[in-house]
Design a protein around this motif. Structure first.
Motif, PDB file in Angstrom:
ATOM      1  N   PRO A   1      43.071 -36.876   1.489  1.00 31.59           N
ATOM      2  CA  PRO A   1      43.786 -35.648   1.549  1.00 31.59           C
ATOM      3  C   PRO A   1      45.201 -35.619   2.322  1.00 31.59           C
ATOM      4  O   PRO A   1      45.724 -36.483   3.197  1.00 31.59           O
ATOM      5  N   VAL A   2      46.081 -34.500   1.576  1.00 33.69           N
ATOM      6  CA  VAL A   2      47.496 -34.512   2.069  1.00 33.69           C
ATOM      7  C   VAL A   2      47.651 -33.310   2.900  1.00 33.69           C
ATOM      8  O   VAL A   2      46.998 -32.234   2.488  1.00 33.69           O
ATOM      9  N   PRO A   3      48.196 -33.525   3.922  1.00 33.56           N
ATOM     10  CA  PRO A   3      48.325 -32.551   4.835  1.00 33.56           C
ATOM     11  C   PRO A   3      49.063 -31.197   4.321  1.00 33.56           C
ATOM     12  O   PRO A   3      49.946 -31.485   3.577  1.00 33.56           O
ATOM     13  N   LEU A   4      48.696 -29.790   4.824  1.00 34.87           N
ATOM     14  CA  LEU A   4      49.577 -28.733   4.520  1.00 34.87           C
ATOM     15  C   LEU A   4      48.850 -28.268   3.018  1.00 34.87           C
ATOM     16  O   LEU A   4      48.418 -27.259   2.881  1.00 34.87           O
ATOM     17  N   ILE A   5      48.432 -29.072   2.071  1.00 32.65           N
ATOM     18  CA  ILE A   5      47.810 -28.625   0.900  1.00 32.65           C
ATOM     19  C   ILE A   5      46.664 -28.815   0.710  1.00 32.65           C
ATOM     20  O   ILE A   5      45.898 -27.963  -0.018  1.00 32.65           O
ATOM     21  N   LYS A   6      45.976 -29.597   1.560  1.00 29.88           N
ATOM     22  CA  LYS A   6      44.556 -29.905   1.131  1.00 29.88           C
ATOM     23  C   LYS A   6      43.649 -28.637   1.305  1.00 29.88           C
ATOM     24  O   LYS A   6      42.528 -28.776   0.573  1.00 29.88           O
ATOM     25  N   ASP A   7      44.078 -27.748   2.175  1.00 30.34           N
ATOM     26  CA  ASP A   7      43.002 -26.680   2.324  1.00 30.34           C
ATOM     27  C   ASP A   7      43.422 -25.506   1.183  1.00 30.34           C
ATOM     28  O   ASP A   7      42.223 -24.933   0.848  1.00 30.34           O
ATOM     29  N   ASP A   8      44.263 -25.510   0.658  1.00 30.78           N
ATOM     30  CA  ASP A   8      44.507 -24.495  -0.306  1.00 30.78           C
ATOM     31  C   ASP A   8      45.462 -24.990  -1.567  1.00 30.78           C
ATOM     32  O   ASP A   8      46.427 -24.421  -1.928  1.00 30.78           O
ATOM     33  N   PRO A   9      44.766 -25.988  -2.000  1.00 30.95           N
ATOM     34  CA  PRO A   9      45.542 -26.410  -3.422  1.00 30.95           C
ATOM     35  C   PRO A   9      45.641 -25.405  -4.569  1.00 30.95           C
ATOM     36  O   PRO A   9      45.057 -24.760  -4.686  1.00 30.95           O
ATOM     37  N   CYS A  10      46.539 -25.574  -5.477  1.00 34.12           N
ATOM     38  CA  CYS A  10      46.794 -24.713  -6.507  1.00 34.12           C
ATOM     39  C   CYS A  10      45.949 -25.366  -7.575  1.00 34.12           C
ATOM     40  O   CYS A  10      46.206 -26.165  -8.384  1.00 34.12           O
ATOM     41  N   LEU A  11      44.560 -24.803  -7.673  1.00 33.47           N
ATOM     42  CA  LEU A  11      43.528 -25.411  -8.569  1.00 33.47           C
ATOM     43  C   LEU A  11      43.996 -25.537 -10.086  1.00 33.47           C
ATOM     44  O   LEU A  11      43.599 -26.220 -10.933  1.00 33.47           O
ATOM     45  N   LEU A  12      44.811 -24.446 -10.426  1.00 34.15           N
ATOM     46  CA  LEU A  12      45.285 -24.292 -11.881  1.00 34.15           C
ATOM     47  C   LEU A  12      45.853 -25.690 -12.263  1.00 34.15           C
ATOM     48  O   LEU A  12      45.786 -26.339 -13.358  1.00 34.15           O
ATOM     49  N   MET A  13      46.417 -26.582 -11.331  1.00 43.40           N
ATOM     50  CA  MET A  13      46.983 -27.690 -11.826  1.00 43.40           C
ATOM     51  C   MET A  13      46.186 -28.738 -12.141  1.00 43.40           C
ATOM     52  O   MET A  13      46.266 -29.539 -13.072  1.00 43.40           O
ATOM     53  N   ILE A  14      44.921 -28.814 -11.518  1.00 42.55           N
ATOM     54  CA  ILE A  14      43.815 -29.940 -12.302  1.00 42.55           C
ATOM     55  C   ILE A  14      43.148 -29.418 -13.346  1.00 42.55           C
ATOM     56  O   ILE A  14      42.433 -30.187 -14.057  1.00 42.55           O
ATOM     57  N   MET A  15      43.345 -28.106 -13.950  1.00 46.13           N
ATOM     58  CA  MET A  15      42.715 -27.661 -15.200  1.00 46.13           C
ATOM     59  C   MET A  15      43.657 -27.712 -16.050  1.00 46.13           C
ATOM     60  O   MET A  15      44.914 -28.121 -15.970  1.00 46.13           O
ATOM     61  N   ALA A  16      43.107 -27.537 -17.474  1.00 48.47           N
ATOM     62  CA  ALA A  16      43.972 -27.886 -18.491  1.00 48.47           C
ATOM     63  C   ALA A  16      45.330 -27.300 -18.412  1.00 48.47           C
ATOM     64  O   ALA A  16      46.400 -28.046 -18.816  1.00 48.47           O
ATOM     65  N   PRO A  17      45.397 -25.992 -18.089  1.00 51.44           N
ATOM     66  CA  PRO A  17      46.977 -25.538 -18.218  1.00 51.44           C
ATOM     67  C   PRO A  17      47.744 -26.378 -17.431  1.00 51.44           C
ATOM     68  O   PRO A  17      49.023 -26.553 -17.781  1.00 51.44           O
ATOM     69  N   GLY A  18      47.570 -26.789 -16.136  1.00 51.58           N
ATOM     70  CA  GLY A  18      48.222 -27.543 -15.297  1.00 51.58           C
ATOM     71  C   GLY A  18      48.598 -29.001 -15.930  1.00 51.58           C
ATOM     72  O   GLY A  18      49.856 -29.200 -15.872  1.00 51.58           O
ATOM     73  N   GLY A  19      47.861 -29.473 -16.829  1.00 56.05           N
ATOM     74  CA  GLY A  19      48.316 -30.415 -17.610  1.00 56.05           C
ATOM     75  C   GLY A  19      49.191 -30.226 -18.552  1.00 56.05           C
ATOM     76  O   GLY A  19      50.427 -31.061 -18.614  1.00 56.05           O
ATOM     77  N   PHE A  20      49.103 -29.281 -18.986  1.00 51.03           N
ATOM     78  CA  PHE A  20      50.477 -28.912 -20.205  1.00 51.03           C
ATOM     79  C   PHE A  20      51.684 -28.720 -19.483  1.00 51.03           C
ATOM     80  O   PHE A  20      52.500 -29.029 -19.898  1.00 51.03           O
ATOM     81  N   PHE A  21      51.361 -27.881 -18.349  1.00 52.86           N
ATOM     82  CA  PHE A  21      52.776 -27.654 -17.657  1.00 52.86           C
ATOM     83  C   PHE A  21      53.490 -28.852 -17.213  1.00 52.86           C
ATOM     84  O   PHE A  21      54.646 -29.144 -17.579  1.00 52.86           O
ATOM     85  N   VAL A  22      52.653 -29.714 -16.608  1.00 52.05           N
ATOM     86  CA  VAL A  22      53.372 -30.904 -15.749  1.00 52.05           C
ATOM     87  C   VAL A  22      53.852 -31.652 -16.965  1.00 52.05           C
ATOM     88  O   VAL A  22      55.123 -32.036 -16.897  1.00 52.05           O
ATOM     89  N   PHE A  23      53.138 -31.909 -17.902  1.00 50.32           N
ATOM     90  CA  PHE A  23      53.502 -32.855 -19.078  1.00 50.32           C
ATOM     91  C   PHE A  23      54.816 -32.146 -19.928  1.00 50.32           C
ATOM     92  O   PHE A  23      55.690 -32.820 -19.907  1.00 50.32           O
TER      93      PHE A  23
END
Lengths: 266, 192, 197
Positions: free
Chosen positions: C159-181
């Motif tokens: 777990p990463v401090p600060l982010i671990k409690d409220d991560p931006c779930l979208l990033m591990i869903m399909a759209p997040g993959g498209f965006f990061v890529f």
């Protein structure tokens, strides 16, 4: 023509080598894969039915959502002394991204002894939260109350849905209800099997279907005070007459509590 | 039963859309979505091959591999079947409907390496679908691919005249757009 | 020893960001670093095996059936790694799911067989395979770092401090993959353009 035979020969040789290699791989890995799967299942079973040492399997006939006959494989768990501790089964309700496989342990009185999520294809992180905080909270509610209405609160039940993952939560509750229903329907057979291998007889006559928690409480009626050891035998399931062969598929409509609009499906 | 098939169909097109949800078949999705007419050609060709592949691989799995416990040959036999199926379809279309071949011909060879086709075959087996269910799921999957490709092509034709930052031109902006489309597709989630 | 064959795959001809082959696994399994490395290792193994075998038999393969032969070779290696992962790393194998057998249609593998192993010596082919495999793995890991940290609040499962409690779930869903890529690709393009000037 000669050319064709030449190419054919070549393909044949290559495929034969490939086939041999793969057969060899299979030979090496298959036992381990089977062992892995067995271990995973075994571990899950023990986790949801604490104390169980030995499991018997029992296939029950039931009906699926569409009313078609189906079989559900139950494991009956016994402790080291051969005392019947409850049943374990895998229920696979349809979640957001396909079936969620839940290993569900039920005590002889129909109360939930444990749940474990075996595999799912929910949105990672979102539905996957099912596996984290939700399960603990769920177990707390399931173990505390009798009878628990296994529906999310939005649908008039007792279970807190995960924020933003109502579909997964509903699916989960439906899986639990399905599992309870199967055990309820198969009560007589289960009791017979539980008593057969020299197990201590269970509290309560074997023919009385023990109605677990979500049994139709027609109205939000006051909870019947729980009888000792035997669960609140509330409005005994009207459509499962005690001696009825549990194999008879029961019409799916009536046993659902009326409070629920869409049956918690998708 | 028919309701089941219908829901398999709808799920395959909208909810578990191969491109936007399952992330399969991205290469042709990015490669062939720059113009609407090529998107239509590719979409049709993929749908056609996918249904055929779904049916044929189901038969291989259930009539040949499973009875003889040769499941370990699954990947190998499926990909060979798909590759030869693509060749066969190409040949038949060329001989019988030359006009269709003119439209689809260039896309057909690309389908072999479209992972959505092998993906649908493997998923049919893993989900334990019967023959009819497999065919319906493959058809839905193909149409879903077609649909996503068509949407993307429509958007990209407009993007061409938009002012996109230099570094974002081409593939990068296509992926960002795909991400937005994928978010939109989550709206279909409750449909089934 | 031709180090150029080794290093080109890592940056200049990175299979994902530059040649844009094999995007599907890059997007689909880059939800965590563990998945990314698992996939990278599996693909590298297949690439090594297929490049080596194909460069060894290239002279004797009848040209007409070149592609089917390559496919048989690749599928054999894919099935082997698939079974071995299921046997020895069951958790990883379960989380990569059908993307392991799908390595068979990963364009990188067939692409390298056709474009490189087919024309080069076994030694160079091995170097090419290692380079391309590394490039693929690094690209996957780069995407996965962003997605796992932002989307799941974890770094390699920690777990990463600060982010671990409220991560931006979208990033591990399909759209997040498209965006990061998309953004990473734009960044790579930007660097390449700057370097050329």
């Amino acid at each position: 023509m000669n050319d064709l035979i030449q190419t054919g020969k070549y393909l044949l040789i290559i495929s034969a080598i490939a086939g041999l290699l793969l057969a060899f791989t299979e030979m090496v890995t298959a036992p381990r894969i089977a062992e892995n799967n067995r271990l995973v299942l075994e571990k899950a079973r023990r986790e949801v039915l604490p104390g169980a040492e030995r499991f018997d399997t029992l296939d029950l006939a039931t009906t699926d959502d569409a009313g078609h006959p189906a079989t559900r494989s139950l494991s009956l768990g016994f402790d080291a002394q051969g005392k019947f501790l409850g049943t374990v089964q895998t229920v696979s309700p349809k979640g957001y991204g396909g079936p969620i496989d839940i290993v569900l342990g039920l005590k002889p009185d129909g109360a939930v002894s444990g749940v474990k999520i075996q595999s799912m294809r929910e949105t990672p992180g979102l539905g996957t939260k099912l596996a984290e905080g939700f399960l603990d909270k769920f177990l707390e509610v399931a173990r505390a109350g009798h009878p628990v209405k296994f529906f999310v609160k939005k649908d008039g039940g007792d279970i807190d849905a995960i924020t933003a993952a109502t579909i997964s939560s509903r699916a989960f509750c439906k899986g639990i209800r399905d599992g309870i229903k199967v055990v309820q329907e198969g009560q007589t057979l289960i009791q017979q099997r539980a008593a057969a291998p020299g197990a201590t007889p269970l509290p309560g006559p074997a023919t009385t279907p023990v109605a677990p928690s979500p049994a139709p409480a027609p109205a939000p009626a006051p909870v019947v005070p729980p009888a000792p050891s035997v669960p609140p035998a509330p409005p005994a399931d009207p459509e499962s007459p005690p001696p009825a062969p549990t194999v008879a598929p029961e019409p799916p409509a009536p046993p659902l509590p009326p409070a629920i609009p869409q049956g918690g499906g998708q | 039963m028919s309701a089941d098939l219908f829901s398999i169909f709808i799920i395959a097109i909208f909810i578990e859309n191969f491109v936007l949800n399952q992330i399969l078949g991205i290469c042709p999705f990015v490669g062939v979505s720059n113009r609407v007419d090529s998107a239509v050609g590719m979409g049709l060709a993929v749908t056609f091959v996918m249904v055929l592949a779904g049916v044929v691989t189901w038969s291989i799995q259930n009539l040949f591999l499973a009875p003889f416990h040769l499941e370990y040959l699954q990947t190998l036999s499926f990909i060979l079947v798909i590759a030869s199926l693509v060749q066969f379809v190409e040949m038949v279309i060329r001989k019988t409907v030359p006009s269709l071949y003119q439209a689809l011909g260039v896309y057909l060879p690309l389908i072999t390496t479209n992972c959505a086709v092998l993906g649908v075959a493997l998923l049919n087996v893993r989900k334990g679908y019967g023959l009819v269910e497999s065919a319906v799921n493959s058809l839905g999957g193909g149409l879903g691919f077609f649909f996503a490709l068509l949407l993307m092509a429509g958007i990209r034709e407009r993007l061409e005249v938009a002012e996109v930052p230099v570094a974002m031109r081409g593939a990068p902006i296509t992926f960002i757009t795909a991400g937005l489309l994928a978010i939109a597709f989550y709206g279909f989630a409750g449909l089934a | 020893m031709n180090t150029k064959e080794l290093t080109k795959g890592i940056w200049a001809e990175n299979p994902i960001f530059v040649i844009m082959l094999g995007c599907c696994p890059a997007l689909a399994v880059s939800t965590s670093l563990a998945n990314a490395f698992g996939m990278g290792i599996a693909a590298t193994f297949v690439l090594l095996g297929s490049n080596l075998i194909i460069s060894l038999i290239r002279a004797s393969v009848p040209d007409k059936i070149r592609i089917p032969v390559y496919i048989v070779v690749i599928a054999t290696f894919v099935t082997m790694i698939d079974k071995f992962m299921a046997a020895f790393t069951p958790a990883l194998s379960a989380s990569l799911g059908i993307f392991i057998p799908l390595i068979v249609v990963n364009c990188i593998i067939l692409g390298r067989a056709e474009a490189f192993a087919n024309k080069n010596t076994p030694q160079d082919s091995i170097l090419d395979a290692i380079g391309m495999g590394l490039g693929f793995t690094i690209a996957l890991a780069m995407i996965a770092v962003f997605r796992e940290v932002l989307g799941d609040g974890k770094f390699f499962g920690i777990p990463v401090p600060l982010i671990k409690d409220d991560p931006c779930l979208l990033m591990i869903m399909a759209p997040g993959g498209f965006f990061v890529f998309g953004l990473l690709m734009a960044w790579k393009k930007h660097l390449a353009a700057g370097g050329a000037k």
